[in-house]
Design a protein around this motif. Structure first.
Motif, PDB file in Angstrom:
ATOM      1  N   HIS A  70      49.333  41.994  36.255  1.00 46.73           N
ATOM      2  CA  HIS A  70      49.148  40.536  36.357  1.00 46.73           C
ATOM      3  C   HIS A  70      49.274  40.002  37.797  1.00 46.73           C
ATOM      4  CE1 HIS A  70      49.742  39.384  31.870  1.00 46.73           C
ATOM      5  NE2 HIS A  70      49.753  40.691  31.935  1.00 46.73           N
ATOM      6  N   ALA A  71      49.306  40.862  38.798  1.00 49.26           N
ATOM      7  CA  ALA A  71      49.375  40.354  40.175  1.00 49.26           C
ATOM      8  C   ALA A  71      48.160  39.489  40.475  1.00 49.26           C
ATOM      9  CB  ALA A  71      49.469  41.504  41.169  1.00 49.26           C
TER      10      ALA A  71
ATOM     11  N   ASP B 170      44.725  41.069  46.282  1.00 51.98           N
ATOM     12  CA  ASP B 170      46.083  41.322  45.789  1.00 51.98           C
ATOM     13  C   ASP B 170      46.133  42.253  44.588  1.00 51.98           C
ATOM     14  OD1 ASP B 170      47.457  39.951  47.716  1.00 51.98           O
ATOM     15  OD2 ASP B 170      47.561  38.073  46.606  1.00 51.98           O
ATOM     16  N   CYS B 171      45.036  42.842  44.225  1.00 47.68           N
ATOM     17  CA  CYS B 171      45.048  43.720  43.049  1.00 47.68           C
ATOM     18  C   CYS B 171      45.772  45.017  43.378  1.00 47.68           C
ATOM     19  CB  CYS B 171      43.635  44.019  42.578  1.00 47.68           C
ATOM     20  SG  CYS B 171      43.578  45.279  41.292  1.00 47.68           S
TER      21      CYS B 171
ATOM     22  N   ALA C 107      41.678  47.632  41.165  1.00 46.66           N
ATOM     23  CA  ALA C 107      40.772  47.675  40.023  1.00 46.66           C
ATOM     24  C   ALA C 107      39.633  46.668  40.127  1.00 46.66           C
ATOM     25  CB  ALA C 107      41.551  47.423  38.730  1.00 46.66           C
ATOM     26  N   ILE C 108      39.817  45.625  40.951  1.00 39.87           N
ATOM     27  CA  ILE C 108      38.783  44.592  41.053  1.00 39.87           C
ATOM     28  C   ILE C 108      38.140  44.649  42.425  1.00 39.87           C
ATOM     29  CG2 ILE C 108      38.297  42.200  40.372  1.00 39.87           C
ATOM     30  CD1 ILE C 108      41.249  41.738  40.030  1.00 39.87           C
TER      31      ILE C 108
ATOM     32  N   GLY D  89      46.329  47.748  41.625  1.00 40.30           N
ATOM     33  CA  GLY D  89      45.684  48.997  41.242  1.00 40.30           C
ATOM     34  C   GLY D  89      44.355  49.238  41.941  1.00 40.30           C
TER      35      GLY D  89
ATOM     36  N   CYS E 254      43.176  49.609  36.389  1.00 43.75           N
ATOM     37  CA  CYS E 254      43.969  48.413  36.086  1.00 43.75           C
ATOM     38  C   CYS E 254      45.257  48.833  35.406  1.00 43.75           C
ATOM     39  CB  CYS E 254      43.205  47.449  35.185  1.00 43.75           C
ATOM     40  SG  CYS E 254      44.225  46.016  34.724  1.00 43.75           S
ATOM     41  N   ILE E 255      46.384  48.429  36.005  1.00 43.20           N
ATOM     42  CA  ILE E 255      47.680  48.822  35.460  1.00 43.20           C
ATOM     43  C   ILE E 255      48.380  47.640  34.797  1.00 43.20           C
ATOM     44  CG2 ILE E 255      48.041  50.843  36.907  1.00 43.20           C
ATOM     45  CD1 ILE E 255      49.400  49.129  38.939  1.00 43.20           C
ATOM     46  N   GLY E 256      47.605  46.607  34.500  1.00 42.41           N
ATOM     47  CA  GLY E 256      48.137  45.507  33.694  1.00 42.41           C
ATOM     48  C   GLY E 256      49.307  44.777  34.312  1.00 42.41           C
TER      49      GLY E 256
END
Ligand code: SF4
Ligand code: SF4
Ligand code: SF4
Ligand code: SF4
Lengths: 218, 773
Positions: free
Chosen positions: A21-22, A157-158, A162-163, A160, A17-19
């Motif tokens: 907010h996308a 749409d993440c 991360a999800i 990174g 997660c690169i923070g």
């Protein structure tokens, strides 16, 4: 009734997660939620330390559609339902009285009440409405659009990667052993990867010092 | 209707009313909401898919657009997502494509009622709506008069990147102005682009071959949170996961890239040049460099080695505030991993008075370890070679700018500016050139030069100009003050073509393209149609046939097809499959191998214009250390803090600051969403904040010797003591209608890198609490 293993769960890898907010923006856009409506997926940044020994860990969260769904248990009107078919936790806003018990019970602060004082939260991209309960289209987004499993919007749409989301049995296969074990010992709420060794988050002051909603109870 | 349905209907209506732009998303909710009794929520209709490629930051990440068509045929974009495998938007083959928050903002932008909806011309001092025909005709009249009265060579072309290549044709070749400022070298990263070109690695020296790297240095870059194509972030994460790559961040500020790094070097601002030389010192002393490459393919090693010898890590430690052992460690790590070691560098080390040497010294490290055009190092990226305008144009016409000399070279007034040898004009000097009568008018497309440096003087200059022509989607400092405003359709409303270079496919040239996903909204037109409209009106006004040059293409798509003919593709081919990109050609690594003419220049003594500029700037042609303050600001008792303006992941070049959803997330990221304020933030360390009685959420005044502004403070340990930053693109002259926040460049005067004229955004300031709540 579908087994737990067929129920959809979220997976989150804080290392990826690169923070950005996308995920939040994507959720808001897909569900037509105005800028001032509460976020169903929220990115928070957990900062600690003193310059230059600083950590700033981003965490992306939504409703986790917990296997044990503590919110459902406390709801006095039975407005919250954990769907047997796919484990998605929905809210029937016709029954919701806005008492906020679910907000207290939820370990992740997922339910929000900005929409007319009634509970609203992530509906795993079910077709319609803030809670997608009651007369909601029972087909989740991930089952629409033909054969292929379409991901919930925040997942696809993440930036990174991360999800992830999917039936527990599938998602857990892609998770590390540590994450899988924690998932099992944590009432089956969300699969979260541990911080990787060697990242700055662990290097200097240690990530375990950083309290995020995911380790608050550890 | 049932209460459940009413809930949803009212949500839809509320959202529609509230955000306007959110109407699009509200439609996504619907599906079958058409049953509402009052008929207000008629959002049924078929959902179609279309492609786009994102130009929010100009880097073309592929977009898949979900478009709902209602019974009247009106199309609305209801969702936007990435294209899997896309060279810019994904990590490469078989990996998911996404859009970054700025890119997602395109959905709101498309239907944003705050956009300029009609053409306007200024009559009796007021901007008034007119039809396109009148706007074009008026533009032609004004351009013709301007030419008569001032000469077309005094008209400044300030058109930014565009989805079409005919911009330069219209202003340079047909109208005949040699004056052009753009993004790129003039206001982004002049030293990076120009030094790369002169040293032999091209202006793409900023983007390494991430995926194949084992050691990545993010030098003054926050590539995990400031995307220029999302493959950068994805490639970096992949290198860490798959190759176990080491990530090192060199940045005064703590960023998300620093967070994810194995090592963060919290360098003192403006001292990057010293660090780079010290790394060279270690690598040369310890014989860790690529002797074969240096011997056979480089020039000026001796001068470089001499400069490096002067900078042992201990000396650099004093200058940079870093630890000498850390410097050694990073130098060794980089050299050991080489050639699979890449440096990512762009604006951070360039927007500085001594940025030229910083970049030259950093770029030199690549030649030293021989990571040039090797896997995981610095790639010599190649473009797909589509046909140029000249090649597809069937008409002969006179290039009217060809023998015209830019004013900065022509007139004595500018003889003190070494930049005149290199880039022909400098952004900061435009106001002076207006005062001197050498620039008298401007055309601005999709940009706002008033936020890129020397802001107050630029505002006055714009006012003094005889003709201001704005082609834009939003009301901003330029369009609000223009004589003619031509409302531009946004990216999903036009055909686009991107031709690539650096990407997630290090061995492929590629193209990406898309046809318009929806019609131009309101009474707007794609830029191509606007330029053709101007050209046609000019043909009529001047009677000169050259201006009919665009008549050979009926549509933009025809023109794009002609460009694509060189690689045997059409826009239809690219746009109609599962994805909207094509990999075109493969190219190998080490293109210099066996090429006796390839030279990597450590020393630039053999580049005459540079040698001349360097001499005038009192600078060496070889790498050397130049301390801060030599060309830019020095800190003083009155202005003890160093200010620098930064970007935010939510905004791109001020073109999506008006998006409420993004501004809200921006406030959330800064933990100040509860405040009404939605401008930019001054990031300040608690140590500096306490001294001044400042807390997070306070309004503060930032003052430099030449200007000041007010914005909200964020007190954070991520900010370096003595160093304050704020995001650019807000406040006065911006596209944010309520004007909250501050135009950071009101602090700026004429500080610049003397070689490229790149705006020096490091400014000596003082910060005080503005009082009140
Ligand atoms: S995350 Fe909270 S709201 Fe969601 S199912 Fe679990 S307890 Fe309920
Ligand atoms: S699954 Fe859908 S509703 Fe839930 S957070 Fe993600 S985008 Fe929002
Ligand atoms: S989109 Fe992905 S990487 Fe970005 S903040 Fe959300 S979870 Fe993190
Ligand atoms: S990086 Fe973001 S803003 Fe830039 S082109 Fe890609 S999606 Fe658009």
């Amino acid at each position: 009734m579908a087994a737990d293993t067929d129920h959809w769960v979220f997976y989150f890898d804080p290392n990826r997660c690169i923070g950005c907010h996308a995920c939040t923006v994507s959720c808001k856009q897909y569900h037509g939620r105005g800028s001032d409506a509460d976020d169903w997926r929220t990115v928070t940044h957990h900062e600690e330390g003193t310059y230059p020994d600083v950590n700033d860990v981003p965490i992306s969260m939504s409703c986790m559609h917990c296997h044990d769904a503590p919110c459902e248990k406390v709801c006095p009107t039975n407005a919250i339902e954990k769907r047997e078919s796919d484990g998605i936790v929905t809210i029937d806003r016709e029954k919701c009285i806005g008492c906020k018990y679910c907000g207290w019970a939820c370990p992740f602060g997922a339910p929000t009440y900005g929409d007319e004082g009634l509970m609203s939260k992530c509906n795993m991209c079910l077709g319609q409405g803030p809670g997608a309960g009651a007369d909601a289209d029972s087909t989740a987004k991930h089952k629409q659009d033909g054969q292929a499993a379409v991901q919930p919007n925040c997942v696809s749409d993440c930036v990174g990667g991360a999800i992830k989301a999917g039936p527990q049995s599938e998602v857990i296969r892609e998770a590390s052993e540590a994450a899988a074990n924690r998932f099992k010992s944590d009432n089956g709420r969300v699969i979260v990867e541990p911080f990787a060794e060697g990242s700055a988050a662990v290097d200097s002051t240690g990530s375990s010092d950083i309290i995020t909603p995911f380790n608050a109870g550890d | 209707m049932s209460k459940g349905l009413r809930d949803r209907a009212s949500l839809t209506r509320r959202t529609l009313l509230k955000a306007g732009g959110a109407a699009a998303g509200a439609a996504a909710l619907g599906g079958c909401l058409s049953s509402s009794e009052d008929g207000e929520d008629q959002v049924s209709g078929e959902v179609l898919t279309a492609f786009g490629n994102c130009w929010m930051c100009s880097h073309n990440c592929g977009q898949k657009a979900y478009v709902r068509e209602d019974s009247s045929g009106k199309k609305t974009v209801v969702n936007l997502t990435g294209v899997d495998g896309h060279p810019r938007g994904s990590a490469g083959e078989g990996t998911e494509g996404t859009l970054c928050p700025k890119g997602l903002g395109q959905l709101d932008k498309t239907h944003d009622p705050k956009r300029i909806q009609e053409p306007h011309i200024r009559k009796n001092g007021e901007l008034q709506k007119v039809e396109w025909e009148e706007a074009f005709q008026y533009t032609a009249e004004r351009l013709a008069t301007f030419k008569e009265e001032n000469g077309s060579e005094t008209f400044l072309d300030a058109t930014s990147w565009a989805e079409t290549s005919i911009f330069s044709t219209v202003w340079r070749e047909l109208y005949g102005t040699p004056e052009r400022i753009s993004r790129g070298i003039h206001v982004c990263a002049g030293p990076t682009f120009v030094s790369g070109g002169m040293m032999g690695v091209g202006s793409n020296n900023r983007v390494p071959d991430y995926q194949n790297s084992e050691y990545i240095i993010a030098w003054g870059r926050n590539q995990l949170n400031s995307f220029a194509g999302q493959f950068e972030a994805k490639g970096t994460l992949e290198a860490i996961e798959k190759n176990g790559a080491t990530l090192v961040t060199i940045d005064p500020q703590h960023t998300i890239t620093a967070e994810k790094s194995d090592k963060w070097l919290p360098i003192k601002p403006r001292t990057d040049g010293a660090l780079a030389l010290a790394m060279a010192n270690v690598i040369i002393e310890e014989d860790r460099y690529d002797e074969d490459f240096v011997e056979n393919y480089t020039h000026g090693f001796d001068a470089y080695a001499e400069a490096a010898a002067d900078m042992p890590p201990e000396r650099a430690a004093d200058i940079t505030g870093l630890d000498a052992e850390d410097i050694r460690k990073v130098a060794r790590g980089f050299a050991e991993a080489a050639p699979q070691a890449g440096i990512s560098v762009w604006t951070g080390t360039a927007q500085v008075g001594n940025g030229w040497k910083a970049t030259q010294n950093i770029t030199a490290l690549n030649g030293l370890v021989g990571n040039i055009d090797r896997p995981g190092g610095l790639r010599l990226w190649k473009y797909a070679s589509t046909a140029s305008f000249g090649e597809v144009c069937e008409q002969d016409y006179t290039n009217r700018a060809e023998f015209k000399e830019p004013a900065i070279n022509k007139y004595d007034e500018y003889s003190d500016y070494p930049v005149r040898h290199i880039t022909g004009i400098a952004h900061n000097l435009v106001p002076e050139m207006v005062e001197n009568g050498h620039i008298n008018g401007i055309v601005v497309h999709h940009d706002d030069p008033l936020k890129d440096g020397n802001a107050d003087a630029w505002v006055e200059a714009l006012d003094a100009m005889d003709l201001v022509l704005s082609i834009d989607a939003y009301w901003n400092g330029v369009s609000r003050n223009a004589d003619i405003v031509l409302p531009e359709a946004t990216q999903l409303e036009k055909d686009t073509l991107g031709t690539g270079n650096w990407s997630a496919y290090p061995k492929h040239t590629w193209v990406t393209g898309s046809k318009a996903a929806v019609d131009p909204q309101w009474n707007t037109k794609p830029d191509f149609d606007i330029l053709v409209g101007i050209a046609d009106a000019m043909a009529e006004e001047t009677g000169n046939d050259d201006w009919t040059v665009f008549e050979q293409w009926d549509t933009h798509e025809d023109f794009i097809d002609d460009e694509l003919s060189a690689i045997d593709l059409t826009l239809e081919d690219i746009d109609s499959g599962e994805v909207n990109y094509e990999l075109v050609d493969e190219f190998e690594y080490e293109s210099w191998e066996g090429d006796d003419h390839y030279t990597f220049n450590f020393d630039l003594d053999q580049v005459p214009p540079f040698a001349q500029a360097a001499e005038e700037a009192d600078m060496d042609t070889a790498p050397e250390w130049i301390p801060p303050g030599t060309y830019g600001d020095e800190l003083s008792e009155d202005y003890p803090l160093e200010f620098y303006d930064v970007r935010s992941v939510f905004f791109s070049h001020a073109s999506n600051q008006p998006q409420e959803r993004l501004r809200d997330q921006f406030a959330k990221r800064n933990e100040l969403a509860d405040e009404d304020y939605r401008g930019n933030y001054l990031h300040i360390n608690p140590e500096d904040a306490d001294k001044r009685g400042i807390s997070s959420g306070d309004m503060v005044t930032v003052e430099s010797e030449t200007g000041s502004g007010e914005l909200m403070a964020v007190v954070s340990e991520r900010a370096r003591p003595g160093f304050v930053t704020a995001e650019y693109g807000f406040g006065e002259t911006s596209a944010t209608p309520d004007g909250e926040g501050m135009n950071t460049m009101t602090l700026h005067h004429k500080q610049m890198d003397p070689i490229t004229g790149q705006v020096d955004r490091h400014i000596a300031v003082e910060v005080t609490s503005s009082g009140g709540d």
